[in-house]
Design an enzyme around this catalytic site. Structure first.
Site, PDB file in Angstrom:
ATOM      1  N   THR A   1      39.359  19.044 -17.850  1.00  0.00           N
ATOM      2  CA  THR A   1      40.506  19.439 -16.854  1.00  0.00           C
ATOM      3  C   THR A   1      41.420  18.593 -17.320  1.00  0.00           C
ATOM      4  O   THR A   1      43.582  18.511 -17.397  1.00  0.00           O
ATOM      5  CB  THR A   1      39.674  18.423 -15.803  1.00  0.00           C
ATOM      6  OG1 THR A   1      39.023  19.310 -15.111  1.00  0.00           O
ATOM      7  CG2 THR A   1      40.889  18.543 -14.787  1.00  0.00           C
TER       8      THR A   1
ATOM      9  N   ASN B   1      37.224   9.936 -13.553  1.00  0.00           N
ATOM     10  CA  ASN B   1      36.851  10.972 -14.980  1.00  0.00           C
ATOM     11  C   ASN B   1      38.322  11.476 -15.868  1.00  0.00           C
ATOM     12  O   ASN B   1      38.518  11.138 -16.687  1.00  0.00           O
ATOM     13  CB  ASN B   1      36.002  11.893 -14.635  1.00  0.00           C
ATOM     14  CG  ASN B   1      34.509  11.452 -13.619  1.00  0.00           C
ATOM     15  OD1 ASN B   1      33.956  10.286 -14.621  1.00  0.00           O
ATOM     16  ND2 ASN B   1      34.072  11.972 -13.136  1.00  0.00           N
ATOM     17  N   VAL B   2      39.384  11.835 -14.553  1.00  0.00           N
ATOM     18  CA  VAL B   2      40.285  13.171 -15.462  1.00  0.00           C
ATOM     19  C   VAL B   2      41.398  12.034 -15.910  1.00  0.00           C
ATOM     20  O   VAL B   2      41.573  11.978 -16.756  1.00  0.00           O
ATOM     21  CB  VAL B   2      40.231  13.955 -14.717  1.00  0.00           C
ATOM     22  CG1 VAL B   2      41.459  14.480 -15.329  1.00  0.00           C
ATOM     23  CG2 VAL B   2      39.080  14.790 -13.826  1.00  0.00           C
ATOM     24  N   GLY B   3      41.648  11.426 -14.898  1.00  0.00           N
ATOM     25  CA  GLY B   3      42.487  10.200 -15.055  1.00  0.00           C
ATOM     26  C   GLY B   3      42.428   9.600 -16.643  1.00  0.00           C
ATOM     27  O   GLY B   3      43.229   8.753 -17.193  1.00  0.00           O
TER      28      GLY B   3
ATOM     29  N   ALA C   1      45.031  16.248  -9.408  1.00  0.00           N
ATOM     30  CA  ALA C   1      44.067  16.026  -7.943  1.00  0.00           C
ATOM     31  C   ALA C   1      44.271  17.234  -7.273  1.00  0.00           C
ATOM     32  O   ALA C   1      45.756  18.386  -7.580  1.00  0.00           O
ATOM     33  CB  ALA C   1      45.151  15.317  -7.428  1.00  0.00           C
TER      34      ALA C   1
ATOM     35  N   LYS D   1      33.633  26.104  -1.815  1.00  0.00           N
ATOM     36  CA  LYS D   1      33.264  25.592  -2.299  1.00  0.00           C
ATOM     37  C   LYS D   1      32.837  24.214  -1.421  1.00  0.00           C
ATOM     38  O   LYS D   1      31.810  24.832  -0.643  1.00  0.00           O
ATOM     39  CB  LYS D   1      34.922  24.466  -1.928  1.00  0.00           C
ATOM     40  CG  LYS D   1      34.670  22.869  -1.966  1.00  0.00           C
ATOM     41  CD  LYS D   1      35.867  22.917  -3.334  1.00  0.00           C
ATOM     42  CE  LYS D   1      36.242  21.526  -4.073  1.00  0.00           C
ATOM     43  NZ  LYS D   1      36.409  21.650  -4.980  1.00  0.00           N
TER      44      LYS D   1
ATOM     45  N   GLY E   1      45.546   6.915 -10.250  1.00  0.00           N
ATOM     46  CA  GLY E   1      43.732   7.527 -10.318  1.00  0.00           C
ATOM     47  C   GLY E   1      43.348   7.678 -11.376  1.00  0.00           C
ATOM     48  O   GLY E   1      43.512   8.069 -12.513  1.00  0.00           O
ATOM     49  N   LEU E   2      42.018   6.530 -11.237  1.00  0.00           N
ATOM     50  CA  LEU E   2      41.937   6.523 -13.396  1.00  0.00           C
ATOM     51  C   LEU E   2      40.704   6.552 -13.350  1.00  0.00           C
ATOM     52  O   LEU E   2      39.719   5.743 -13.489  1.00  0.00           O
ATOM     53  CB  LEU E   2      41.829   4.842 -13.743  1.00  0.00           C
ATOM     54  CG  LEU E   2      43.303   4.937 -13.676  1.00  0.00           C
ATOM     55  CD1 LEU E   2      43.899   3.629 -14.365  1.00  0.00           C
ATOM     56  CD2 LEU E   2      44.661   5.960 -14.888  1.00  0.00           C
TER      57      LEU E   2
ATOM     58  N   ASP F   1      32.159  17.668  -7.823  1.00  0.00           N
ATOM     59  CA  ASP F   1      33.833  16.936  -7.998  1.00  0.00           C
ATOM     60  C   ASP F   1      33.719  15.503  -7.503  1.00  0.00           C
ATOM     61  O   ASP F   1      32.439  14.859  -7.920  1.00  0.00           O
ATOM     62  CB  ASP F   1      33.771  17.718  -6.531  1.00  0.00           C
ATOM     63  CG  ASP F   1      35.697  18.060  -5.860  1.00  0.00           C
ATOM     64  OD1 ASP F   1      36.437  17.461  -7.494  1.00  0.00           O
ATOM     65  OD2 ASP F   1      36.077  17.994  -5.050  1.00  0.00           O
TER      66      ASP F   1
HETATM   67  P1  NAD Z   1      37.266  10.251  -9.647  1.00  0.00           P
HETATM   68  O1  NAD Z   1      36.978  10.047  -8.053  1.00  0.00           O
HETATM   69  O2  NAD Z   1      36.241  10.846 -11.293  1.00  0.00           O
HETATM   70  O3  NAD Z   1      38.241   9.830  -9.630  1.00  0.00           O
HETATM   71  C1  NAD Z   1      39.461   9.169  -8.709  1.00  0.00           C
HETATM   72  C2  NAD Z   1      40.157   8.095  -8.828  1.00  0.00           C
HETATM   73  O4  NAD Z   1      40.711   7.833  -8.257  1.00  0.00           O
HETATM   74  C3  NAD Z   1      39.055   6.923  -8.723  1.00  0.00           C
HETATM   75  O5  NAD Z   1      39.183   6.119  -9.538  1.00  0.00           O
HETATM   76  C4  NAD Z   1      39.606   6.418  -7.760  1.00  0.00           C
HETATM   77  O6  NAD Z   1      39.344   4.790  -7.373  1.00  0.00           O
HETATM   78  C5  NAD Z   1      40.787   6.893  -7.613  1.00  0.00           C
HETATM   79  N1  NAD Z   1      42.297   6.202  -6.462  1.00  0.00           N
HETATM   80  C6  NAD Z   1      41.408   7.595  -5.424  1.00  0.00           C
HETATM   81  N2  NAD Z   1      42.228   7.147  -3.975  1.00  0.00           N
HETATM   82  C7  NAD Z   1      43.684   5.916  -5.107  1.00  0.00           C
HETATM   83  C8  NAD Z   1      45.026   5.847  -4.528  1.00  0.00           C
HETATM   84  N3  NAD Z   1      45.273   5.623  -2.811  1.00  0.00           N
HETATM   85  N4  NAD Z   1      45.519   5.619  -5.285  1.00  0.00           N
HETATM   86  C9  NAD Z   1      44.920   5.258  -7.108  1.00  0.00           C
HETATM   87  N5  NAD Z   1      44.169   5.919  -7.296  1.00  0.00           N
HETATM   88  C10 NAD Z   1      43.589   6.326  -6.073  1.00  0.00           C
HETATM   89  O7  NAD Z   1      37.314  11.552  -9.569  1.00  0.00           O
HETATM   90  P2  NAD Z   1      38.088  12.844 -11.179  1.00  0.00           P
HETATM   91  O8  NAD Z   1      36.447  14.343 -10.985  1.00  0.00           O
HETATM   92  O9  NAD Z   1      38.552  11.771 -11.938  1.00  0.00           O
HETATM   93  O10 NAD Z   1      39.019  13.628 -10.186  1.00  0.00           O
HETATM   94  C11 NAD Z   1      40.925  14.142  -9.561  1.00  0.00           C
HETATM   95  C12 NAD Z   1      40.911  14.476  -8.920  1.00  0.00           C
HETATM   96  O11 NAD Z   1      41.231  15.638 -10.327  1.00  0.00           O
HETATM   97  C13 NAD Z   1      40.305  14.434  -7.589  1.00  0.00           C
HETATM   98  O12 NAD Z   1      41.368  15.026  -6.397  1.00  0.00           O
HETATM   99  C14 NAD Z   1      39.172  16.046  -8.114  1.00  0.00           C
HETATM  100  O13 NAD Z   1      39.276  17.005  -7.332  1.00  0.00           O
HETATM  101  C15 NAD Z   1      40.954  17.332  -8.858  1.00  0.00           C
HETATM  102  N6  NAD Z   1      39.897  18.017 -10.031  1.00  0.00           N
HETATM  103  C16 NAD Z   1      39.238  17.422 -11.114  1.00  0.00           C
HETATM  104  C17 NAD Z   1      38.265  17.942 -11.434  1.00  0.00           C
HETATM  105  C18 NAD Z   1      36.925  17.400 -13.136  1.00  0.00           C
HETATM  106  O14 NAD Z   1      37.076  18.348 -13.844  1.00  0.00           O
HETATM  107  N7  NAD Z   1      36.462  16.595 -12.288  1.00  0.00           N
HETATM  108  C19 NAD Z   1      39.073  19.593 -11.941  1.00  0.00           C
HETATM  109  C20 NAD Z   1      39.851  20.258 -10.894  1.00  0.00           C
HETATM  110  C21 NAD Z   1      40.628  19.204  -9.683  1.00  0.00           C
END
Ligand code: NAD
Length: 348
Positions: free
Chosen positions: A146, A179-181, A256, A80, A176-177, A114
């Protein structure tokens, strides 16, 4: 801080502190296991309040990458990277300085995007080093893959818990909305699930509310909603001593990383509360699978098949946890350990 002791206790091979005066880059790269030849793990950019927090985060995340890769049948070790800065301070020069450190490892470390890094940022790093993935965003990119894996994980958990093949009408709370959400909300809505969502960004919640008729919930209330599935898709540590007593969802399944604030304690509490927890490092492996296939030659059918393995692996973990009366996290670690031994025999 006793650095060697910290590294030793988390069983890491190597930790690199990266500094560049010209750009102000401060980053840490943790290599947990490079014995398969290379270690993979995305890079997170975060304004850590102190270096000890950054080190703790990178060590924990890279360690779980090793189990993630093993459970997903990917022959790489875990690693990482973290860049310590505020997202607004991100510049191309800073990313390129970081990429030079990645390059100096000669392929022992392969990284990607990430939290707070975009596919464009990975392309900027790719101007300096070939040891990055997610450059071409094959199959829609890692976040889409994901989300597909998380959907399969939720389906496996619902099947195991209620012997039901459908998500239609199920209430799912997505925290959390990003990229993945957002992608997960799309897939859940297609399956007929009823969405409850929260994000710190009100533009994102408004968009999902409008698009999928989701109910928007204040960020402080999402963990305690009376729903069928709670899906943590924001940051780590959301399942902890203070949130656990109020969690009502019988299933927790989200993307997450490091959802449990204290792995052993919280996994045991989840078991005690009879909550079916999908271990994060198993359910969120879709992105890693997607970018791994970029390295070996991307074929959509093979990738989809590989991602589908998340469903089977989770059912194996749930059955193991039930049959041996252990938590799903312990069961996942057992599955990882068994697969690791099988792989060693195969390559011996
Ligand atoms: P991202 O940064 O695009 O989205 C995270 C979202 O969470 C943001 O919209 C942010 O505003 C929101 N957020 C932060 N704190 C919050 C809270 N307390 N309450 C509600 N919303 C909140 O990240 P992502 O790429 O969607 O990834 C999300 C999680 O999944 C991360 O922990 C990441 O490490 C994990 N993950 C992502 C991938 C991937 O392919 N992108 C793969 C494996 C794991």
């Amino acid at each position: 801080m006793e650095l060697f002791q910290t590294i030793q206790s988390s069983d890491h091979e190597q930790v690199l502190y990266c500094h560049d005066s010209a750009t102000g880059l401060k980053a840490i790269i943790a290599l947990h296991d490079t014995t398969p030849g290379r270690a993979m793990g995305a890079t997170r950019l975060w304004p850590y309040t102190d270096e000890a927090n950054a080190l703790q985060d990178v060590l924990r995340l890279s360690r779980s990458m090793t189990d993630k890769a093993t459970c997903a049948n990917i022959p790489v070790g875990g690693a990482k990277g973290v860049i310590i800065t505020h997202p607004e301070a991100k510049t191309d020069a800073l990313l390129k300085a970081y990429a030079r450190f990645v390059d100096s490892l000669g392929g022992r470390f392969v990284t990607g995007q990430d939290v707070n890094l975009s596919a464009q940022d990975v392309r900027t790093m790719n101007q300096i080093t070939n040891h990055v993935v997610g450059v071409h965003e094959k199959g829609g990119g890692p976040a889409i893959a994901t989300a597909q894996g998380v959907l399969l994980g939720i389906t496996a958990a619902v099947e195991f818990r209620w012997q039901s093949p459908t998500l239609k009408g199920l209430k799912v709370a997505v925290q959390g909305l990003g990229n993945v959400g957002q992608a997960l909300c799309h897939y859940l809505s297609e399956q007929g699930a009823q969405l409850f969502v929260s994000d710190l960004d009100s533009q994102k919640t408004a968009w999902i509310q409008q698009r999928y008729q989701a109910t928007v919930v204040p960020a402080s209330q999402i963990t305690a909603l009376d729903v069928d599935v709670f899906s943590p898709c924001a940051l780590g540590g959301v399942i902890n001593q203070s949130t656990l007593p109020s969690i009502k969802a019988p299933i927790i399944a989200g993307c997450a990383n490091n959802q449990l604030a204290n792995t052993d304690r919280d996994a045991a509490l989840l078991k005690q509360q009879e909550i079916l927890y999908c271990p994060d490092f198993v359910i969120n492996a879709g992105g890693l699978i997607n970018v791994y296939h970029e390295l070996i030659g991307y074929q959509t059918a093979r990738v989809n098949n590989h991602i589908h393995g998340i469903y089977d692996t989770l059912l194996e973990i749930f059955n193991c946890a039930r049959d041996t009366n252990i938590s799903t996290v312990e069961a996942a670690q057992q599955v990882a350990s068994t697969r690791r031994i099988q792989n060693q025999h195969r390559t011996a």
